[in-house]
Scaffold this motif. Structure first.
Motif, PDB file in Angstrom:
ATOM      1  N   LEU A  10       0.114   9.660 -32.216  1.00 17.56           N
ATOM      2  CA  LEU A  10      -1.168   9.264 -31.634  1.00 17.56           C
ATOM      3  C   LEU A  10      -1.633   7.947 -32.221  1.00 17.56           C
ATOM      4  N   ALA A  44      -0.180   4.764 -23.354  1.00 13.08           N
ATOM      5  CA  ALA A  44      -0.631   5.989 -22.701  1.00 13.08           C
ATOM      6  C   ALA A  44       0.538   6.943 -22.505  1.00 13.08           C
ATOM      7  N   ASN A  45       1.703   6.392 -22.107  1.00 11.19           N
ATOM      8  CA  ASN A  45       2.889   7.237 -21.925  1.00 11.19           C
ATOM      9  C   ASN A  45       3.286   7.932 -23.212  1.00 11.19           C
ATOM     10  N   THR A  47       1.402   8.668 -25.679  1.00 10.08           N
ATOM     11  CA  THR A  47       0.413   9.700 -25.975  1.00 10.08           C
ATOM     12  C   THR A  47       0.669  10.954 -25.133  1.00 10.08           C
ATOM     13  N   PHE A  48       0.955  10.726 -23.847  1.00 14.01           N
ATOM     14  CA  PHE A  48       1.281  11.861 -22.970  1.00 14.01           C
ATOM     15  C   PHE A  48       2.458  12.651 -23.538  1.00 14.01           C
ATOM     16  N   PHE A  51       1.693  14.590 -26.819  1.00  9.32           N
ATOM     17  CA  PHE A  51       0.915  15.804 -26.564  1.00  9.32           C
ATOM     18  C   PHE A  51       1.766  16.861 -25.866  1.00  9.32           C
ATOM     19  N   SER A  52       2.691  16.399 -25.020  1.00  8.34           N
ATOM     20  CA  SER A  52       3.533  17.344 -24.306  1.00  8.34           C
ATOM     21  C   SER A  52       4.506  18.031 -25.271  1.00  8.34           C
ATOM     22  N   LEU A  59      -4.681  21.728 -30.826  1.00 12.41           N
ATOM     23  CA  LEU A  59      -5.618  21.042 -29.932  1.00 12.41           C
ATOM     24  C   LEU A  59      -5.575  21.675 -28.560  1.00 12.41           C
ATOM     25  N   ARG A  60      -5.955  22.884 -28.395  1.00 10.87           N
ATOM     26  CA  ARG A  60      -5.677  23.477 -27.105  1.00 10.87           C
ATOM     27  C   ARG A  60      -6.760  24.426 -26.674  1.00 10.87           C
ATOM     28  N   THR A  68       1.206  22.994 -19.566  1.00 13.54           N
ATOM     29  CA  THR A  68       0.966  21.834 -20.424  1.00 13.54           C
ATOM     30  C   THR A  68       2.242  21.050 -20.667  1.00 13.54           C
ATOM     31  N   TYR A  69       3.312  21.788 -20.947  1.00 15.18           N
ATOM     32  CA  TYR A  69       4.582  21.184 -21.295  1.00 15.18           C
ATOM     33  C   TYR A  69       5.067  20.257 -20.184  1.00 15.18           C
ATOM     34  N   ASN A  71       3.276  19.193 -17.469  1.00 16.94           N
ATOM     35  CA  ASN A  71       2.250  18.279 -16.986  1.00 16.94           C
ATOM     36  C   ASN A  71       2.386  16.888 -17.620  1.00 16.94           C
ATOM     37  N   GLY A  72       2.544  16.849 -18.937  1.00 16.85           N
ATOM     38  CA  GLY A  72       2.625  15.570 -19.630  1.00 16.85           C
ATOM     39  C   GLY A  72       3.881  14.813 -19.274  1.00 16.85           C
ATOM     40  N   GLN A  73       5.003  15.534 -19.155  1.00 21.12           N
ATOM     41  CA  GLN A  73       6.258  14.847 -18.850  1.00 21.12           C
ATOM     42  C   GLN A  73       6.240  14.276 -17.440  1.00 21.12           C
TER      43      GLN A  73
ATOM     44  N   TYR B 193      -5.004   5.808 -20.281  1.00 24.54           N
ATOM     45  CA  TYR B 193      -5.063   6.234 -21.678  1.00 24.54           C
ATOM     46  C   TYR B 193      -6.121   7.325 -21.831  1.00 24.54           C
ATOM     47  N   TYR B 199      -5.815  14.989 -21.444  1.00 18.93           N
ATOM     48  CA  TYR B 199      -4.682  15.919 -21.366  1.00 18.93           C
ATOM     49  C   TYR B 199      -4.398  16.499 -22.751  1.00 18.93           C
ATOM     50  N   GLY B 203      -4.939  20.207 -22.464  1.00 20.13           N
ATOM     51  CA  GLY B 203      -3.659  20.791 -22.098  1.00 20.13           C
ATOM     52  C   GLY B 203      -3.331  20.650 -20.628  1.00 20.13           C
ATOM     53  N   THR B 223     -10.314  18.448 -31.307  1.00 21.40           N
ATOM     54  CA  THR B 223     -10.222  18.582 -29.853  1.00 21.40           C
ATOM     55  C   THR B 223     -11.329  17.807 -29.182  1.00 21.40           C
TER      56      THR B 223
END
Lengths: 114, 519
Positions: A10, A44-45, A47-48, A51-52, A59-60, A68-69, A71-73, B193, B199, B203, B223
């Motif tokens: 991050l 941004a990518n 970060t995505f 988080f993925s 953080l959830r 979630t897994y 979504n980010g990818q 961003y 996200y 999540g 969070t």
């Protein structure tokens, strides 16, 4: 999960985003500015993806993990496609300007004021 | 996978009809472009008009069908707190905005051909790009997933970057395209961003995630700080796109430089789509913190005031309208803020009807005004200073008369939709105890009369040596476009009650126009 912690990714993302943002403000060449914007999109990518990958981090809220897994990818795939489309249009515009003016310096782009 | 009982939601093809209609019309128009006779786009214009009318009818065919989200995972049975994470939502707000965007595109297509021909820009590609841009706007208005919203926004924007630079032999059109492109892409990266951070905190990129996290009160401060940073960045992205002060710097240059028909579409279509999406975003973020309402109210105040004050000093008609569109973004933001405040505070809930109504009226008055301004495009040249419009009423009396209606509506003078819209925003702001914002709105709309009058004066000034051939002849398309816009503005005022009933976005039980002076 051992190894590089989420916060490192991050922080890297935030630093890349800040470098890109500063570059957009300070640089005078549209191509460099555009590279800085790409840097921001890639921040941004990153970060995505971070988080993925760390989708079981604390953080959830209440979203199921498999959602979630993926979504980010998927977000990253879409962003790369969008960025490619933007490059095509952006370089086209810069080319058209260079043909007309023989320069692309942003300070020359001040034909309109008020 | 699938342990939580994943139910793929049924696909509602009928609800996607309007979107598919607009996209397909664009594809057909592009194929036709390869076969058309030289310099003649009439066939393409015809196809676009038919396709847009069909799409409009498809929106209305959906009107009373049960709404809901589709194209995504539905967790409502397994996890009530999360609900349906569909990517596409078929609800009344989405339908109203879709219809509005289709209408704006139709009017744009109507008056574009004459202008493009006069400006010697005989590009058939213009029409598919406008249609796909409109399709992007429709996507923005019909999704509650931030990632799909981003894709819609980029579809809308990338087509507009090309359109802004369409006049490839004109320096200022190129300059406008570059500025629009660089600042638009810059704004997109903020937005993206922000979406990434949201996200991370929730999540999911779906807005339900924000609502769920606000309801369940998680333990972690991390969070919430990530969530707040994300929401803030997304709001900055929004502010760039709808041109709120201090993120408005690109607007006047782009509006002045880009071809006038494109500017009309840009001013109307982008704002409509972006504010509709913003409304959905406000819907969930008001529950995370009350600070957003304060921030947005301050932005609205600054935007209205600065937009109007700078407009007073302008000498170029397109620039004046650019600052006017900034000021109008401020007015609409007041309505959005009032809606958000009424949802989270101890007030009577307000419906989305004020925002939808104002967007409709704003869209048609701006579009109509730019349609009339496009008349100076002649023999490949175009002037847009106030002097360039001297004597317009002699060479084009009907558009000039309609122009007065559009300016009256923009200024908020009674008997036009612009007046009723401002009145409703004023009332909404009062109903959530934002007296100062309502007063500022009133003061600003008085200031704005000054610069609208200056354009009207220019249009109605007779100059001794005026050359009539400076103006393009009025063709049937432009005539129809002006008539349609003016009709909608006046009908929007006269038939406001049935219109609000038909839109069905008002808060339940609220009488929308009751107590209005003169009704």
């Amino acid at each position: 999960m051992e190894g590089v912690p989420l916060s490192a990714y991050l922080a890297l993302g935030a630093v890349l985003f800040a470098i890109g943002g500063l570059g957009v403000i300070l640089k005078r060449n549209p191509i460099i500015i555009f590279m800085c914007i790409e840097l921001m999109l890639n921040a941004a990518n990153l970060t995505f993806l971070a988080f993925s990958r760390y989708h079981d981090a604390p953080l959830r809220g209440t979203i199921p993990m498999e959602h979630t897994y993926m979504n980010g990818q998927m977000a990253v795939v879409f962003v790369m496609a969008v960025a490619a489309a933007e490059v095509a249009v952006g370089l086209g515009i810069i080319m058209a300007i260079f043909r007309m003016r023989e320069t692309v310096d942003i300070d020359e782009m001040s034909g309109m004021r008020g | 996978m699938g342990s939580s009982g994943l139910h793929p939601a049924a696909i509602d093809w009928m609800a996607l009809g309007p979107l598919i209609g607009v996209c397909l019309t664009g594809v057909v128009a592009m194929v036709l472009e390869m076969w058309r006779p030289r310099m003649n786009n009439n066939g393409i214009v015809g196809v676009c008009i038919v396709g847009l009318l069909v799409s409009g009818f498809l929106v209305i065919a959906n009107w009373n069908r049960p709404g809901g989200e589709s194209f995504g995972a539905d967790y409502s049975e397994a996890n009530g707190a999360v609900g349906n994470l569909g990517l596409f939502i078929n609800d009344r707000l989405g339908q109203v905005i879709q219809l509005l965007i289709v209408g704006i595109t139709l009017v744009t297509v109507l008056f574009s051909e004459g202008y493009l021909r006069e400006k010697r820009l005989p590009f058939g590609e213009y029409y598919p790009l406008v249609l796909w841009s409109a399709a992007g706007g429709m996507v923005m208005a019909t999704t509650r997933d931030l990632l799909i919203f981003f894709l819609g926004l980029e579809t809308l924007s990338i087509a507009l970057y090309v359109l802004a630079g369409l006049s490839s032999k004109e320096r200022r059109s190129q300059e406008a395209a570059l500025k629009y492109f660089l600042l638009g892409a810059f704004a997109s990266s903020f937005l993206l961003y922000g979406i990434a951070l949201i996200y991370g905190a929730t999540g999911t990129t779906h807005l339900s995630g924000i609502a769920a996290i606000a309801n369940t009160q998680p333990e972690s401060i991390a969070t919430f700080s990530v969530l707040y940073a994300g929401i803030g960045l997304v709001l900055v992205g929004f502010a760039f796109k709808v041109a709120l002060v201090p993120f408005h710097m690109w607007t006047p240059d782009v509006y002045q430089g880009a071809p006038t028909s494109v500017v009309g579409f840009m001013a109307a279509g982008v704002k409509v789509a972006a504010f509709a999406a913003m409304l959905r975003f406000i819907d969930v973020i008001v529950f995370t913190s009350s600070v957003w309402i304060t921030v947005l109210a301050a932005l609205a105040a600054v935007t209205m005031t600065i937009g109007n004050l700078i407009a007073l000093a302008q000498k170029d008609a397109k620039r004046i309208l650019a600052y006017s569109s900034i000021a109008h973004a401020g007015y609409i933001l007041v309505a959005v803020v009032a809606y958000g405040a009424s949802k989270s505070g101890p007030y009577e809930p307000l419906g989305q009807s004020t925002v939808a109504y104002y967007l409709a009226m704003y869209g048609f008055m701006t579009l109509g005004a730019f349609a009339v301004l496009s008349l100076t495009g002649r023999d490949g040249k175009e002037g847009s200073t106030l002097e360039d419009y001297y004597g317009l009423y002699r060479s084009a009396p009907f558009p000039a008369a309609m122009f007065i209606v559009f300016m009256a509506s923009l200024a908020g003078i009674p008997l036009t939709g612009g007046f009723l819209g401002k009145f409703l925003i004023f009332r909404d702001a009062l109903s959530v105890d934002m007296l100062w914002l309502a007063l500022l709105l009133g003061v600003n709309s008085v200031i704005s009369v000054a610069y609208y009058l200056r354009i009207v004066q220019a249009v109605c000034t007779e100059e001794p040596g005026v050359v009539r051939s400076r103006f393009a002849p009025v063709n049937a398309g432009l005539f129809t476009a002006c008539a349609v816009c003016a009709f909608l503005l006046i009908a929007g005022f006269v038939a406001a009650d049935p219109l609000f009933d038909w839109m069905g976005l008002s808060a339940p039980g609220a009488s929308v126009v009751a107590g209005l002076p003169g009704r």
